[in-house]
Design a protein around this motif. Structure first.
Motif, PDB file in Angstrom:
ATOM      1  N   GLU A  45      -3.843   1.873   0.324  1.00 15.95           N
ATOM      2  CA  GLU A  45      -2.469   2.348   0.153  1.00 15.95           C
ATOM      3  C   GLU A  45      -2.289   3.714   0.806  1.00 15.95           C
ATOM      4  OE1 GLU A  45       0.892   2.072  -3.357  1.00 15.95           O
ATOM      5  OE2 GLU A  45      -1.213   2.376  -3.916  1.00 15.95           O
ATOM      6  N   GLU A  46      -3.299   4.570   0.727  1.00 17.03           N
ATOM      7  CA  GLU A  46      -3.217   5.877   1.381  1.00 17.03           C
ATOM      8  C   GLU A  46      -3.132   5.738   2.899  1.00 17.03           C
ATOM      9  OE1 GLU A  46      -6.604   8.009   0.133  1.00 17.03           O
ATOM     10  OE2 GLU A  46      -5.893   8.338  -1.929  1.00 17.03           O
ATOM     11  N   GLN A  47      -3.764   4.698   3.450  1.00 17.10           N
ATOM     12  CA  GLN A  47      -3.724   4.471   4.892  1.00 17.10           C
ATOM     13  C   GLN A  47      -2.427   3.802   5.343  1.00 17.10           C
ATOM     14  OE1 GLN A  47      -6.191   5.685   6.895  1.00 17.10           O
ATOM     15  NE2 GLN A  47      -6.974   6.527   4.967  1.00 17.10           N
ATOM     16  N   GLY A  48      -1.550   3.477   4.407  1.00 14.68           N
ATOM     17  CA  GLY A  48      -0.283   2.847   4.753  1.00 14.68           C
ATOM     18  C   GLY A  48      -0.403   1.373   5.074  1.00 14.68           C
ATOM     19  N   LEU A  49      -1.498   0.743   4.663  1.00 17.39           N
ATOM     20  CA  LEU A  49      -1.695  -0.675   4.960  1.00 17.39           C
ATOM     21  C   LEU A  49      -1.079  -1.571   3.894  1.00 17.39           C
ATOM     22  CD1 LEU A  49      -5.435  -0.510   6.122  1.00 17.39           C
ATOM     23  CD2 LEU A  49      -3.402  -0.672   7.568  1.00 17.39           C
ATOM     24  N   VAL A  50      -1.095  -1.140   2.642  1.00 16.40           N
ATOM     25  CA  VAL A  50      -0.590  -1.966   1.547  1.00 16.40           C
ATOM     26  C   VAL A  50       0.262  -1.101   0.627  1.00 16.40           C
ATOM     27  CG1 VAL A  50      -2.622  -3.472   1.630  1.00 16.40           C
ATOM     28  CG2 VAL A  50      -2.568  -1.545   0.031  1.00 16.40           C
ATOM     29  N   VAL A  51       0.991  -1.791  -0.237  1.00 15.43           N
ATOM     30  CA  VAL A  51       1.749  -1.154  -1.315  1.00 15.43           C
ATOM     31  C   VAL A  51       1.395  -1.890  -2.600  1.00 15.43           C
ATOM     32  CG1 VAL A  51       4.022  -0.637  -2.265  1.00 15.43           C
ATOM     33  CG2 VAL A  51       3.631  -0.453   0.204  1.00 15.43           C
ATOM     34  N   VAL A  52       0.863  -1.165  -3.571  1.00 14.53           N
ATOM     35  CA  VAL A  52       0.432  -1.759  -4.832  1.00 14.53           C
ATOM     36  C   VAL A  52       1.492  -1.463  -5.890  1.00 14.53           C
ATOM     37  CG1 VAL A  52      -1.393  -1.858  -6.562  1.00 14.53           C
ATOM     38  CG2 VAL A  52      -1.981  -1.414  -4.169  1.00 14.53           C
ATOM     39  N   HIS A  53       1.959  -2.505  -6.563  1.00 10.33           N
ATOM     40  CA  HIS A  53       2.924  -2.335  -7.653  1.00 10.33           C
ATOM     41  C   HIS A  53       2.695  -3.441  -8.671  1.00 10.33           C
ATOM     42  CE1 HIS A  53       5.640  -5.633  -6.223  1.00 10.33           C
ATOM     43  NE2 HIS A  53       5.076  -5.320  -5.059  1.00 10.33           N
ATOM     44  N   SER A  54       3.454  -3.429  -9.744  1.00  8.79           N
ATOM     45  CA  SER A  54       3.280  -4.389 -10.838  1.00  8.79           C
ATOM     46  C   SER A  54       4.606  -5.061 -11.144  1.00  8.79           C
ATOM     47  CB  SER A  54       2.746  -3.690 -12.099  1.00  8.79           C
ATOM     48  OG  SER A  54       1.518  -3.030 -11.830  1.00  8.79           O
ATOM     49  N   ASP A  55       4.524  -6.248 -11.736  1.00  4.36           N
ATOM     50  CA  ASP A  55       5.734  -6.927 -12.181  1.00  4.36           C
ATOM     51  C   ASP A  55       6.061  -6.481 -13.600  1.00  4.36           C
ATOM     52  OD1 ASP A  55       3.818  -8.170 -13.689  1.00  4.36           O
ATOM     53  OD2 ASP A  55       4.397 -10.214 -13.147  1.00  4.36           O
ATOM     54  N   PHE A  56       7.055  -7.082 -14.205  1.00  2.00           N
ATOM     55  CA  PHE A  56       7.499  -6.633 -15.529  1.00  2.00           C
ATOM     56  C   PHE A  56       6.496  -6.968 -16.624  1.00  2.00           C
ATOM     57  CE2 PHE A  56       8.972 -10.931 -14.935  1.00  2.00           C
ATOM     58  CZ  PHE A  56       8.772 -11.542 -16.154  1.00  2.00           C
ATOM     59  N   THR A  57       5.528  -7.850 -16.345  1.00  2.09           N
ATOM     60  CA  THR A  57       4.496  -8.160 -17.336  1.00  2.09           C
ATOM     61  C   THR A  57       3.244  -7.300 -17.164  1.00  2.09           C
ATOM     62  OG1 THR A  57       3.528  -9.909 -15.963  1.00  2.09           O
ATOM     63  CG2 THR A  57       5.304 -10.540 -17.475  1.00  2.09           C
ATOM     64  N   GLY A  58       3.220  -6.456 -16.154  1.00  2.00           N
ATOM     65  CA  GLY A  58       2.070  -5.590 -15.927  1.00  2.00           C
ATOM     66  C   GLY A  58       1.034  -6.158 -14.979  1.00  2.00           C
ATOM     67  N   LYS A  59       1.291  -7.331 -14.418  1.00  2.00           N
ATOM     68  CA  LYS A  59       0.332  -7.904 -13.475  1.00  2.00           C
ATOM     69  C   LYS A  59       0.479  -7.241 -12.103  1.00  2.00           C
ATOM     70  CE  LYS A  59      -0.123 -12.410 -15.706  1.00  2.00           C
ATOM     71  NZ  LYS A  59      -0.029 -13.887 -15.542  1.00  2.00           N
ATOM     72  N   ARG A  60      -0.613  -7.170 -11.398  1.00  3.15           N
ATOM     73  CA  ARG A  60      -0.658  -6.427 -10.137  1.00  3.15           C
ATOM     74  C   ARG A  60      -0.189  -7.285  -8.968  1.00  3.15           C
ATOM     75  NH1 ARG A  60      -6.265  -3.917  -9.252  1.00  3.15           N
ATOM     76  NH2 ARG A  60      -6.839  -6.090  -8.853  1.00  3.15           N
ATOM     77  N   ILE A  61       0.510  -6.622  -8.044  1.00  7.44           N
ATOM     78  CA  ILE A  61       0.971  -7.246  -6.805  1.00  7.44           C
ATOM     79  C   ILE A  61       0.602  -6.308  -5.659  1.00  7.44           C
ATOM     80  CG2 ILE A  61       2.952  -8.084  -5.485  1.00  7.44           C
ATOM     81  CD1 ILE A  61       4.398  -8.579  -8.122  1.00  7.44           C
ATOM     82  N   VAL A  62       0.045  -6.876  -4.605  1.00  7.00           N
ATOM     83  CA  VAL A  62      -0.301  -6.102  -3.408  1.00  7.00           C
ATOM     84  C   VAL A  62       0.538  -6.637  -2.256  1.00  7.00           C
ATOM     85  CG1 VAL A  62      -2.121  -5.473  -1.778  1.00  7.00           C
ATOM     86  CG2 VAL A  62      -2.640  -5.630  -4.216  1.00  7.00           C
ATOM     87  N   ALA A  63       1.358  -5.763  -1.672  1.00  8.99           N
ATOM     88  CA  ALA A  63       2.251  -6.144  -0.578  1.00  8.99           C
ATOM     89  C   ALA A  63       1.746  -5.553   0.733  1.00  8.99           C
ATOM     90  CB  ALA A  63       3.671  -5.665  -0.862  1.00  8.99           C
ATOM     91  N   PHE A  64       1.962  -6.299   1.816  1.00  2.23           N
ATOM     92  CA  PHE A  64       1.622  -5.861   3.172  1.00  2.23           C
ATOM     93  C   PHE A  64       2.929  -5.714   3.949  1.00  2.23           C
ATOM     94  CE2 PHE A  64      -2.255  -7.594   1.596  1.00  2.23           C
ATOM     95  CZ  PHE A  64      -3.289  -6.974   2.278  1.00  2.23           C
ATOM     96  N   PRO A  65       3.453  -4.499   4.077  1.00  3.92           N
ATOM     97  CA  PRO A  65       4.757  -4.320   4.736  1.00  3.92           C
ATOM     98  C   PRO A  65       4.786  -4.847   6.165  1.00  3.92           C
ATOM     99  CG  PRO A  65       4.111  -2.330   3.559  1.00  3.92           C
ATOM    100  CD  PRO A  65       2.925  -3.235   3.554  1.00  3.92           C
ATOM    101  N   GLU A  66       3.715  -4.656   6.920  1.00  2.00           N
ATOM    102  CA  GLU A  66       3.720  -5.095   8.309  1.00  2.00           C
ATOM    103  C   GLU A  66       3.736  -6.612   8.421  1.00  2.00           C
ATOM    104  OE1 GLU A  66       1.234  -4.185  12.453  1.00  2.00           O
ATOM    105  OE2 GLU A  66       0.872  -3.031  10.625  1.00  2.00           O
ATOM    106  N   LEU A  67       3.228  -7.302   7.417  1.00  2.00           N
ATOM    107  CA  LEU A  67       3.218  -8.763   7.435  1.00  2.00           C
ATOM    108  C   LEU A  67       4.435  -9.362   6.749  1.00  2.00           C
ATOM    109  CD1 LEU A  67      -0.540  -9.376   6.471  1.00  2.00           C
ATOM    110  CD2 LEU A  67       0.454  -9.383   8.766  1.00  2.00           C
ATOM    111  N   GLN A  68       5.186  -8.525   6.050  1.00  2.42           N
ATOM    112  CA  GLN A  68       6.313  -9.015   5.259  1.00  2.42           C
ATOM    113  C   GLN A  68       5.838 -10.091   4.277  1.00  2.42           C
ATOM    114  OE1 GLN A  68       9.582  -7.764   5.362  1.00  2.42           O
ATOM    115  NE2 GLN A  68       8.544  -6.211   6.616  1.00  2.42           N
ATOM    116  N   ALA A  69       4.727  -9.782   3.613  1.00  2.00           N
ATOM    117  CA  ALA A  69       4.143 -10.735   2.667  1.00  2.00           C
ATOM    118  C   ALA A  69       3.498  -9.946   1.540  1.00  2.00           C
ATOM    119  CB  ALA A  69       3.104 -11.619   3.351  1.00  2.00           C
TER     120      ALA A  69
END
Length: 253
Positions: free
Chosen positions: A209-233
């Motif tokens: 995430e510090e390198q700008g490769l991914v964005v880590v966030h959670s849903d409303f239940t607290g489960k983790r989601i990892v997004a790749f902005p460059e891949l739009q996925a």
């Protein structure tokens, strides 16, 4: 009686005179009855002239010619596709072992070279860097359809920005995002990195995430989601505390 303090004295030899010279030079009567054995040198039989001429006609004498080498099994001739298939089969055998995730790349590479020689694979062996790259791709679990997509080509290009030891984790996370799979747990990420530390797995995601490769966030239940902005996925929500199936398999064995 003599005094006890007197010392012993040597007595002179008897006056008998022995003919020492006669004893030395007079032959023993038994010597005349012994059979005479002549230590003659065995003279080798002469070689035929034809053999000598035949040896001279050769450039190297027969005694100096090396022994004929044993016939070797010829190396099989394979096409590029066949050789690639066999290389991938050897790598699959190594990576199918659950304990291979916790072995160093150097140990796995030596095992790979031994297996490749046993299979008599032609051509130069893979370099260590190429082996690491192939191992990271194989551990990501990408299938043939995804591997041939343009998105996966972008993933491979993005993975060049991380070090070799992190590429396996990065490719695994990207594959989960492209496939819409649940986010791998800390235990799964740790095994992909070759460790059992869940804290280190979370630090790896923080580094990406510090390198700008991914964005880590959670849903409303607290489960983790990892997004790749460059891949739009992004991955589907997944529990960070979920156990790893690979570790459960090792424990069962």
């Amino acid at each position: 009686t003599s005094a006890r303090s007197s010392s012993p004295k040597l007595m002179p030899l008897p006056d008998a005179h022995l003919d020492v010279e006669g004893l030395i030079f007079t032959p023993d009567p038994e010597e005349f009855t012994r059979p005479l054995t002549a230590n003659r040198r065995q003279v080798p039989a002469p070689r035929p002239t034809t053999d000598i001429l035949a040896e001279l006609s050769r450039s190297t004498p027969a005694s100096l010619q090396p022994a004929a080498a044993e016939p070797r099994t010829p190396v099989p001739v394979l096409t590029v596709e066949e050789r690639e298939d066999r290389l991938m089969a050897v790598m699959a055998e190594i990576l199918d072992d659950p304990q291979s995730a916790y072995r160093t790349d150097a140990v796995l590479y030596q095992d790979f070279l031994v297996r490749a020689r046993m299979r008599r694979l032609p051509g130069p062996p893979l370099s260590l860097s190429d082996f690491r790259r192939r191992t990271a791709i194989a551990r990501s679990g990408v299938d043939a359809a995804m591997a041939s997509s343009e998105a996966w080509t972008t993933v491979l290009s993005m993975s060049n920005s991380v070090s070799d030891d992190l590429q396996g984790v990065f490719l695994m996370m990207a594959k989960a995002a492209l496939g819409g799979e649940p986010c791998p747990s800390d235990a799964r990420i740790a095994r992909a990195y070759g460790t059992h530390s869940a804290r280190r797995a979370r630090r790896l995601l923080g580094y990406f995430e510090e390198q700008g490769l991914v964005v880590v966030h959670s849903d409303f239940t607290g489960k983790r989601i990892v997004a790749f902005p460059e891949l739009q996925a992004e991955t589907a929500p997944g529990s960070a505390e979920a156990p790893d199936e690979g570790d459960l398999k090792i424990a069962a064995e």
